[in-house]
Design a protein around this motif. Sequence first.
Motif, mmCIF file in Angstrom:
data_model
loop_
_atom_site.group_PDB
_atom_site.id
_atom_site.type_symbol
_atom_site.label_atom_id
_atom_site.label_comp_id
_atom_site.label_asym_id
_atom_site.label_seq_id
_atom_site.Cartn_x
_atom_site.Cartn_y
_atom_site.Cartn_z
ATOM 1 N N GLU A 112 0.803 -1.225 0.000
ATOM 2 C CA GLU A 112 0.000 0.000 0.000
ATOM 3 C C GLU A 112 0.836 1.275 0.000
ATOM 4 N N ALA A 113 2.127 1.166 0.357
ATOM 5 C CA ALA A 113 2.990 2.352 0.323
ATOM 6 C C ALA A 113 4.148 2.172 -0.645
ATOM 7 N N GLY A 114 4.262 0.985 -1.215
ATOM 8 C CA GLY A 114 5.334 0.723 -2.170
ATOM 9 C C GLY A 114 6.718 0.700 -1.550
ATOM 10 N N ILE A 115 6.804 0.364 -0.259
ATOM 11 C CA ILE A 115 8.088 0.346 0.441
ATOM 12 C C ILE A 115 8.417 -1.072 0.888
ATOM 13 N N ALA A 116 9.526 -1.587 0.407
ATOM 14 C CA ALA A 116 9.998 -2.898 0.851
ATOM 15 C C ALA A 116 10.906 -2.677 2.055
ATOM 16 N N TYR A 117 10.404 -3.007 3.226
ATOM 17 C CA TYR A 117 11.147 -2.726 4.464
ATOM 18 C C TYR A 117 11.392 -4.023 5.212
ATOM 19 N N PRO A 118 12.658 -4.320 5.532
ATOM 20 C CA PRO A 118 12.991 -5.619 6.130
ATOM 21 C C PRO A 118 12.649 -5.676 7.610
ATOM 22 N N ARG A 119 12.502 -6.879 8.112
ATOM 23 C CA ARG A 119 12.209 -7.084 9.527
ATOM 24 C C ARG A 119 13.301 -7.926 10.176
ATOM 25 N N VAL A 120 13.300 -7.891 11.496
ATOM 26 C CA VAL A 120 14.254 -8.667 12.282
ATOM 27 C C VAL A 120 13.663 -10.049 12.539
ATOM 28 N N ILE A 121 14.332 -11.067 12.064
ATOM 29 C CA ILE A 121 13.872 -12.436 12.274
ATOM 30 C C ILE A 121 13.990 -12.768 13.760
ATOM 31 N N GLY A 122 12.925 -13.274 14.331
ATOM 32 C CA GLY A 122 12.920 -13.592 15.756
ATOM 33 C C GLY A 122 12.469 -12.450 16.633
ATOM 34 N N GLY A 123 12.460 -11.228 16.082
ATOM 35 C CA GLY A 123 11.919 -10.073 16.781
ATOM 36 C C GLY A 123 12.582 -9.733 18.103
ATOM 37 N N TYR A 124 11.783 -9.092 18.942
ATOM 38 C CA TYR A 124 12.273 -8.632 20.246
ATOM 39 C C TYR A 124 12.874 -9.769 21.058
ATOM 40 N N LYS A 125 12.206 -10.914 21.059
ATOM 41 C CA LYS A 125 12.675 -12.024 21.890
ATOM 42 C C LYS A 125 14.086 -12.449 21.501
ATOM 43 N N ALA A 126 14.359 -12.523 20.212
ATOM 44 C CA ALA A 126 15.693 -12.927 19.753
ATOM 45 C C ALA A 126 16.725 -11.841 20.047
#
Length: 376
Positions: A112-126
């Motif tokens: 919806e915004a045309g932005i490919a933005y990466p995430r942290v695998i495992g998130g906060y817990k990792a």
Amino acid sequence: MRGDTSNYRDLFLGDVPMMDARAPIEFRKGAFPHTVNLPLMTDSERQKVGTCYTQQGEAAAIALGHRLVSGQVKAERLAAWADFARAHPDGYLYCFRGGLRSQIVQTWLREEAGIAYPRVIGGYKALRGFLLDTLDRALAECGFVVLGGMTGTGKTDVLAQLAHGLDLEGHAHHRGSSFGKRVTGQPAQIDFENGLAVDILKKRHAGHAHFVVEDEGQAIGACSVPVGLHQGMQRYPLVWLEDSFENRVRRILRDYVVNLGAEFVAEHGHEQGQLLFAQRLRQSLDKIQKRLGGLRHQQLAAIMDAALAEQARGGGVEGHRAWIEALLTSYYDPMYRHQRESKAGRIVFSGDEAAVLEYLRRASTMARRPDPGTSA
């Protein structure tokens, strides 16, 4: 295009900005340096979805979440995420476990915004697990020295001049005594631990394998020194910093009167700041009333009130020397002399600031090692 990452080490070493998609209540309990909370759901929305999940299952909970975060609400949050992503093209996003919430934010940003933005695998817990492991490894693999000394000898000043110093009071935003509370609040316990772990990670990356910490109790205000570190501090070698009585009084006057008063004025304005500063000093003295005894507390309070009145009239602070000198002589110095005697067998060096700095720097140079890399 950058992909999702599990390289937690580089995230922290590079101070990479991160978008935290968890609910505000989760963020307040603990987060990381250089993170901004831009939640997918508010606290109440998260609670409703959680209740739905418990009662009706995952599919119903997801459907409810999409209904709650839709229309104008969704548009506003999407705009905030997009603003962050554009302002921080090198950043990442995460949720608690790197699962559904961060994937939804990631998908909406892309579609919806045309932005490919990466995430942290495992998130906060990792990320949190990595920092806890960083601290544990440092305690197992590195050397530590404790810096002690009477009140006002400038232990924090010495730490600030050491590339391998770990300023526990700085991370806790508290000076570590009954008078140590700062104008603004302390970090959450988890934030305190995370900040310390990142500090250690960076210093180990720079090649340090030997650290100096100030002699502290278990608690620094509302923050607790990590158990393993505090236990180690009871047996690590001790370096004792010495200074003249006059210099100690001057330093305490600077830190707890001049600088603290300036912090209150900067935060609250001159008139209100001065009132709150005076209130803080009196409260700090009251905290140790039982240990001082009623009569001694009453005498010191009277001297402090006279000094505060003089300061309010003309801005002078010299009147504060009287209660500082009396408090050192009758309370802090006897307590610290007893502590030194009880720890005498661990003292490996003592001297003034210049001598202590030279000793600690020489010891650090001898203990430097290559960057431990992913083992840090």
